[in-house]
Design an enzyme around this catalytic site. Structure first.
Site, mmCIF file in Angstrom:
data_model
loop_
_atom_site.group_PDB
_atom_site.id
_atom_site.type_symbol
_atom_site.label_atom_id
_atom_site.label_comp_id
_atom_site.label_asym_id
_atom_site.label_seq_id
_atom_site.Cartn_x
_atom_site.Cartn_y
_atom_site.Cartn_z
ATOM 1 C CG HIS A 313 -2.353 0.986 1.609
ATOM 2 N ND1 HIS A 313 -2.142 1.957 1.482
ATOM 3 C CD2 HIS A 313 -3.509 1.174 0.466
ATOM 4 C CE1 HIS A 313 -3.287 2.808 0.753
ATOM 5 N NE2 HIS A 313 -4.064 1.987 0.444
ATOM 6 C CG ASP A 370 -8.431 -4.210 -2.857
ATOM 7 O OD1 ASP A 370 -9.476 -4.795 -2.100
ATOM 8 O OD2 ASP A 370 -7.850 -3.959 -3.286
HETATM 9 N N1 CMC Z 1 4.190 -7.850 -5.033
HETATM 10 C C1 CMC Z 1 5.566 -7.405 -4.639
HETATM 11 N N2 CMC Z 1 6.040 -6.519 -4.545
HETATM 12 C C2 CMC Z 1 5.866 -5.579 -4.511
HETATM 13 C C3 CMC Z 1 4.235 -5.200 -4.189
HETATM 14 C C4 CMC Z 1 3.372 -6.612 -3.984
HETATM 15 N N3 CMC Z 1 2.152 -6.323 -3.981
HETATM 16 N N4 CMC Z 1 3.577 -4.097 -4.185
HETATM 17 C C5 CMC Z 1 4.543 -3.886 -4.185
HETATM 18 N N5 CMC Z 1 5.739 -4.280 -4.736
HETATM 19 C C6 CMC Z 1 7.379 -3.447 -4.129
HETATM 20 C C7 CMC Z 1 7.540 -2.988 -5.643
HETATM 21 O O1 CMC Z 1 8.376 -3.573 -6.183
HETATM 22 C C8 CMC Z 1 8.738 -2.189 -5.459
HETATM 23 O O2 CMC Z 1 10.225 -2.474 -5.329
HETATM 24 P P1 CMC Z 1 11.394 -2.195 -5.313
HETATM 25 O O3 CMC Z 1 11.431 -1.140 -3.854
HETATM 26 O O4 CMC Z 1 12.406 -3.240 -5.242
HETATM 27 O O5 CMC Z 1 11.591 -1.752 -6.651
HETATM 28 C C9 CMC Z 1 8.242 -1.496 -3.925
HETATM 29 O O6 CMC Z 1 7.690 -2.775 -3.415
HETATM 30 C C10 CMC Z 1 7.329 -0.828 -4.017
HETATM 31 O O7 CMC Z 1 6.110 -0.999 -4.614
HETATM 32 P P2 CMC Z 1 5.487 0.674 -5.775
HETATM 33 O O8 CMC Z 1 5.451 0.070 -6.091
HETATM 34 O O9 CMC Z 1 7.019 1.483 -5.620
HETATM 35 O O10 CMC Z 1 4.729 1.314 -4.496
HETATM 36 P P3 CMC Z 1 3.532 2.006 -4.480
HETATM 37 O O11 CMC Z 1 3.520 2.734 -3.267
HETATM 38 O O12 CMC Z 1 3.908 2.832 -5.440
HETATM 39 O O13 CMC Z 1 2.326 1.294 -4.960
HETATM 40 C C11 CMC Z 1 -0.101 -0.584 -4.710
HETATM 41 C C12 CMC Z 1 1.834 0.449 -4.166
HETATM 42 C C13 CMC Z 1 -0.820 -0.463 -3.554
HETATM 43 C C14 CMC Z 1 -0.165 0.204 -5.889
HETATM 44 C C15 CMC Z 1 1.912 -1.535 -4.312
HETATM 45 O O14 CMC Z 1 1.719 -1.815 -3.384
HETATM 46 C C16 CMC Z 1 0.999 -3.194 -5.253
HETATM 47 O O15 CMC Z 1 1.162 -2.504 -6.631
HETATM 48 N N6 CMC Z 1 -0.038 -3.973 -4.335
HETATM 49 C C17 CMC Z 1 -0.385 -4.950 -5.151
HETATM 50 C C18 CMC Z 1 -1.774 -4.865 -5.846
HETATM 51 C C19 CMC Z 1 -3.082 -4.232 -4.699
HETATM 52 O O16 CMC Z 1 -2.931 -4.843 -3.913
HETATM 53 N N7 CMC Z 1 -3.466 -3.245 -4.775
HETATM 54 C C20 CMC Z 1 -4.128 -2.630 -4.112
HETATM 55 C C21 CMC Z 1 -4.450 -1.926 -3.246
HETATM 56 S S1 CMC Z 1 -5.042 -1.392 -1.148
HETATM 57 C C22 CMC Z 1 -6.746 -0.680 -2.268
HETATM 58 C C23 CMC Z 1 -6.560 0.174 -2.934
HETATM 59 O O17 CMC Z 1 -5.953 1.033 -3.103
HETATM 60 O O18 CMC Z 1 -8.106 -0.048 -3.489
#
Ligand code: CMC
Length: 435
Positions: A313, A370
C-alpha cells in the site's frame, strides 16, 4: 533547492539557488504538516516534481485520517474498528457526508429517505439490460453512474444545497439498485424492484440473489458481514479514485460525472480491481496444485506483471487495519455458511510466507483490504467480476463526502498540475515530400 529548515513560527526557509525564501506551513491536527509551495513558480521560476504525488497534499480535509506507520484509520475521528463493529453502512455514510453521527431521528429519516429512492426509472432499467452480457461490470457501472444524472436534471446543480443533498440520496439509493442489476443482467436474470420494508443491505442482497418467484430471507450473518465490508470501504482519503473524483469535480463537472470517473479509476488492478485480481491469482495457484512457493519466487524475481496482489500500500507501511477485520470476517462468514474454501488456506499460506520473508519485510508489504474480501464475496455467491463493483458501492459515500468538501472549500481551484517538458526543442515543420 538545497536546504529546507522549519522554524518555530510555522514557516520553512528554502534556499533556492542563490535566494533565501520563506514559505508558510499548514499544520495538521494529526499527521504530516504541509509546506505551501503554490507561489514557488512565481518566486523562482521552478516547479516541484512529484510523480504519483507521493509527497503532495492536494487539499485540506476533515473526513478521514490514516496513520500508515501505525495502521490507523479513522472516519471523522472515529476508529474504523468501532464503526465496523457498531455502526451501519448508512449511518457511516451520514457521518462521512455530514461530519457527525446522526441523532436517532436523523438516522431513521436518512435511512428512510435513501430506501424510498431505491427505485429507478423504467427507461433506466431497460438501459441496464442493454449491455453485452460479458461486459465488465465496472464499465457498466461507470456508464450507469453517468446515465443516472440524465434522469435527474433537478439534482445536477453544483451550488444549490438542496440539489446536492438530493443527488447524495439518489446516488446512495440507486447505486445499490445498479449493483444488483449489474449482477443479475450478467446472468440473464430479471431485474427486481426494491422492497422498502427491508434495510439497505438486506434488500441489496434480496435484489441481487432472490429468485423472482420465491420468498427471500437474507442470512443475518451475511447481512452483518456485508454491512461491515461496506463500512470498511467507505472512504480512504486522497487515493487514486478519490483524487480523480475531486479533480473532475474541480472543473465544475456535476457529481454524477465525478462519481463515474471515480468508478473508472477504481477499476484498475492496482487499486480497487485488486480484489478481483487476488481471486484470479488464488485460482491460478490452486489450479497449479496449491503450492504457493513457486508463485512467490516469481513475485520476488519481479517477473513482468507478477505481484502478490492484495499486498502493499502507498500509505500503510504496517498491517492495513481493514485487512485485519476482513480476515476475521472471512472466517466468520465461511463458518456461518458452513462453507469451506481451499483458497482461504492458500491466502493464509501466502500471508505467512510473506510476513516472514525479507523481500516483503524490507519493503513493508502487508496484506491490504483487498486480500481477503474476495473470499467472503465468493462465499456469499458473487461472481469474481462483481468484487470491484461492491468496492464502488461501499466507496460511494466517501466520494460524495470528498466531492462536497471540495465544492465548499474556498481554496478549491481547477486541478491542473505542471510538467517538466523533456521533448524536442523548437524545430521547423518539414513538408511531406522533403522528409
Ligand atoms: N508484490 C510484490 N512486490 C511489491 C508489491 C506486491 N504486491 N507491492 C509493492 N512491491 C514492491 C515493488 O516492486 C517495489 O520494489 P522495489 O523497491 O524493489 O522497486 C516496492 O515494493 C515499492 O512498491 P511501489 O510499487 O513503488 O509502491 P507504490 O506505493 O507505488 O504502490 C501499490 C502501492 C498498492 C500499487 C502496490 O503495493 C501494488 O501494486 N500492490 C498490489 C496491488 C494491490 O493489492 N492494490 C490494492 C491496494 S489497497 C486498496 C486500494 O487502494 O484500492
Amino acid at each position: 533547492m538545497t536546504d529546507v529548515a522549519a522554524t518555530p513560527t510555522q514557516t520553512v526557509r528554502l534556499s533556492v539557488r542563490d535566494r533565501e525564501l520563506e514559505y508558510p506551513v499548514v499544520p495538521a491536527v494529526e499527521g504530516n504538516d504541509g509546506i505551501v509551495v503554490a507561489s514557488l513558480l512565481k518566486d523562482t521560476g521552478m516547479v516541484t516534481v512529484d510523480p504519483g504525488f507521493t509527497n503532495t497534499a492536494s487539499c485540506e480535509s476533515k473526513i478521514t485520517y490514516i496513520d500508515g506507520d501505525e495502521g490507523v484509520l479513522r472516519y471523522r475521528g472515529y476508529p474504523i474498528r468501532q464503526l465496523a463493529e457498531g455502526s451501519t453502512f448508512l449511518e457511516t455514510s451520514y457521518l462521512l457526508i455530514h461530519g457527525e453521527l446522526p441523532s436517532k431521528e436523523e438516522r431513521v429519516a436518512f435511512a428512510e429517505r435513501v430506501n424510498r429512492h431505491g427505485l429507478v426509472h423504467e427507461d433506466f432499467r431497460t438501459f441496464m439490460g442493454t449491455f453485452p452480457r460479458h461486459a465488465h461490470p465496472m464499465a457498466v457501472m461507470a456508464s450507469a453512474m453517468n446515465a443516472l444524472g440524465t434522469f435527474y436534471p433537478e439534482s445536477l446543480s453544483i451550488s444549490d444545497e438542496e440539489a446536492i443533498e438530493l443527488a447524495t440520496v439518489l446516488i446512495l439509493a440507486k447505486t445499490r439498485t445498479i449493483t444488483s442489476y449489474v449482477h443479475r443482467a450478467r446472468r440473464g436474470e430479471p431485474l427486481l424492484y426494491p422492497d422498502y420494508s427491508r434495510g439497505y443491505v438486506e434488500d441489496f442482497l434480496r435484489m441481487t440473489f432472490a429468485e423472482p418467484y420465491a420468498q427471500y430471507e437474507a442470512n443475518p450473518a451475511v447481512v452483518a458481514a456485508m454491512e461491515k465490508l461496506l463500512i470498511l470501504h467507505a472512504d480512504h482519503e486522497q487515493n487514486c479514485s478519490t483524487s480523480t473524483v475531486r479533480i473532475v469535480g474541480s472543473s465544475n463537472a456535476n457529481i454524477y460525472a465525478s462519481m463515474a470517473a471515480g468508478v473508472n479509476a477504481l477499476g484498475g488492478p492496482l487499486h480497487g480491481g485488486a480484489n478481483e485480481a487476488v481471486l484470479v491469482m488464488l485460482d491460478e495457484i490452486l489450479a497449479n496444485g496449491g503450492d504457493a512457493t513457486d508463485f512467490m519466487k516469481r513475485v520476488k524475481n519481479k517477473e513482468p506483471g507478477v505481484r502478490l496482489m492484495g499486498f502493499g500500500h502507498r500509505v500503510y507501511k504496517n498491517y492495513d487495519p481493514r485487512a485485519a477485520i476482513v480476515k476475521e470476517s472471512a472466517h466468520e462468514v465461511l463458518e456461518s455458511l458452513g462453507a469451506s474454501d481451499p483458497r482461504l488456506e492458500i491466502a493464509m499460506g501466502l500471508e505467512e510466507i510473506a510476513l516472514a520473508d525479507d523481500y516483503f519485510i524490507s519493503r513493508k508489504l502487508y496484506p491490504n483490504v483487498d486480500f481477503y474480501t474476495g473470499l467472503i464475496y465468493k462465499a456469499m455467491g458473487f461472481d469474481t467480476a462483481m468484487f470491484t463493483p461492491l468496492f464502488a458501492l461501499g466507496r460511494m459515500p466517501g466520494w460524495i463526502a470528498q466531492w462536497r468538501e471540495m465544492r465548499k472549500d474556498p481554496q478549491t481551484k481547477i486541478g491542473r498540475p505542471r510538467q517538466i517538458y523533456t521533448g524536442s526543442p523548437k524545430r521547423d515543420y518539414v513538408p511531406v515530400d522533403e522528409r
